[in-house]
Design an enzyme around this catalytic site. Structure first.
Site, PDB file in Angstrom:
ATOM      1  N   ARG A  63       8.903-102.061 -22.587  1.00 63.34           N
ATOM      2  CA  ARG A  63       9.754-101.683 -22.514  1.00 63.34           C
ATOM      3  C   ARG A  63      10.406-102.576 -21.077  1.00 63.34           C
ATOM      4  NH1 ARG A  63      12.528 -95.790 -20.673  1.00 63.34           N
ATOM      5  NH2 ARG A  63      14.511 -96.300 -21.155  1.00 63.34           N
ATOM      6  N   HIS A  67      13.396-104.727 -20.111  1.00 63.09           N
ATOM      7  CA  HIS A  67      15.078-103.885 -19.691  1.00 63.09           C
ATOM      8  C   HIS A  67      15.214-105.351 -18.873  1.00 63.09           C
ATOM      9  CE1 HIS A  67      15.619-100.076 -20.324  1.00 63.09           C
ATOM     10  NE2 HIS A  67      15.423-100.040 -21.537  1.00 63.09           N
ATOM     11  N   ASN A  92      17.011 -97.038 -16.384  1.00 61.65           N
ATOM     12  CA  ASN A  92      15.678 -97.349 -15.515  1.00 61.65           C
ATOM     13  C   ASN A  92      14.778 -97.046 -15.396  1.00 61.65           C
ATOM     14  OD1 ASN A  92      15.912-100.228 -16.260  1.00 61.65           O
ATOM     15  ND2 ASN A  92      16.622-100.696 -15.285  1.00 61.65           N
ATOM     16  N   HIS A 189       9.607 -99.779 -30.171  1.00 61.04           N
ATOM     17  CA  HIS A 189       9.478 -98.302 -31.066  1.00 61.04           C
ATOM     18  C   HIS A 189       8.598 -97.497 -31.581  1.00 61.04           C
ATOM     19  CE1 HIS A 189      14.255 -97.784 -29.306  1.00 61.04           C
ATOM     20  NE2 HIS A 189      13.528 -98.624 -28.036  1.00 61.04           N
TER      21      HIS A 189
END
Length: 325
Positions: A63, A67, A92, A189
């Site tokens: 992740r 990001h 975040n 995911h």
């Protein structure tokens, strides 16, 4: 036997090839083969050690890479500390794994000072995290440099948990990622969790109706409500891929197809004919479709990793990942 002159000539040619590739704004396989040959081994060992202690770090690193790349490109701007930096923005605040990158960087600086970027360490760590959870491995092109800017306001570019499918497609397109890339990358995911705070509105009062989101399978609703009771602890974390939270596989797509997507943005993948086609493809019978998903995920990760590159004289090689030099 190769003469000293010829050895120097070969090394010079390799150096020029590296500089040329970097100046053209590209990454390549084996960028550090001469300048820091132990780079990948150090990153892999560091991620493995952390994963043994806390398996959740795998989803965190994946992740974090995602990001990072969606804001100012894959330049490790997510790693910079300080007021109003990216890591202070709401999307975040729940990221984990910063200490893994810092640990790898410390070891790499001891072996090869001033050579390897934090951006490349993060790209390798994300790949290794996928492999540790049962996913496919892939060769990661390297040669990125670290960015000098990190602003919390830039996180507006990140796909959000409640984005309509049209907005998701648009945000990915802005990064030169197509709809297939979108669905493949959201397949990340398959590992990881989400806090009740980001989806419990779907369970009790969707769009102000005082009713649950009709996209949720009615048989799945009681399970989610038990995990996230109305007015309960919003920080409780729930698996994004029910029944397979620590395994990189295709069950996430099976769950989405069956109305068991946890995030609204995941559930909306079925609302668009194109994204629905890829969900159905990736959630098919074990064998072919499973292989296709892992291959497409790897391909899309390489594509994502080349987003808005900083190479050559742009950016820097940070001495520590949390601060510019």
């Amino acid at each position: 036997m190769v003469s000293s002159f010829n050895k120097m000539h070969i090394l010079l040619c390799l150096l020029l090839a590296t500089l040329t590739t970097t100046a053209q704004g590209q990454t390549r396989i084996g960028f550090y083969d001469i300048t820091c040959p132990t780079f990948q081994t150090i990153v892999r060992a560091t991620v493995q050690s952390s994963f043994r202690t806390n398996p959740a770090v795998a989803a965190g690193l994946l992740r974090m890479f995602f990001h990072d790349c969606f804001v100012l490109g894959c330049d490790a701007s997510i790693l910079l500390s300080g007021p109003s930096t990216e890591r202070t923005a709401p999307p975040n605040l729940s990221l984990v794994g910063f200490e893994v990158i810092d640990a790898a960087k410390t070891q790499i600086e001891s072996a090869c000072p001033g050579v390897v970027s934090c951006a490349d360490i993060l790209a390798l760590a994300a790949r290794d995290a996928v492999v540790l959870t049962g996913g496919i491995g892939w060769q990661v092109p390297t040669g990125r440099r670290d960015g000098l800017v990190s602003q919390a306001s830039g996180t507006v570019d990140l796909p959000a948990f409640n984005d309509p499918i049209s907005v998701q497609i648009s945000k990915f397109a802005d990064k030169n990622l197509n709809t297939q890339d979108l669905v493949a990358l959201v397949g990340g995911h398959t590992i990881g969790t989400a806090a009740c705070a980001v989806f419990s509105y779907r369970l009790y009062n969707f769009s102000g109706t005082n009713q649950p989101d009709p996209d949720i399978n009615p048989a799945f609703l009681p399970q989610l409500r038990a995990l996230c009771p109305n007015g309960g602890n919003v920080s409780t974390r729930v698996a994004l891929d029910t029944g397979s939270v620590n395994r990189f596989d295709t069950s996430y797509f099976v769950n989405v197809r069956n109305g068991r997507g946890v995030l609204e943005s995941d559930a909306k993948l079925l609302s668009n004919p194109t994204t629905r086609t890829f969900v159905q493809r990736f959630s098919g019978a074990v064998g072919g479709p499973a292989l296709r998903f892992t291959n497409e995920f790897a391909r899309s990760m390489v594509k994502l990793g080349n987003t808005e590159l900083k190479t050559g004289s742009r950016g820097e090689i940070r001495r520590v990942c949390s601060a510019i030099n």
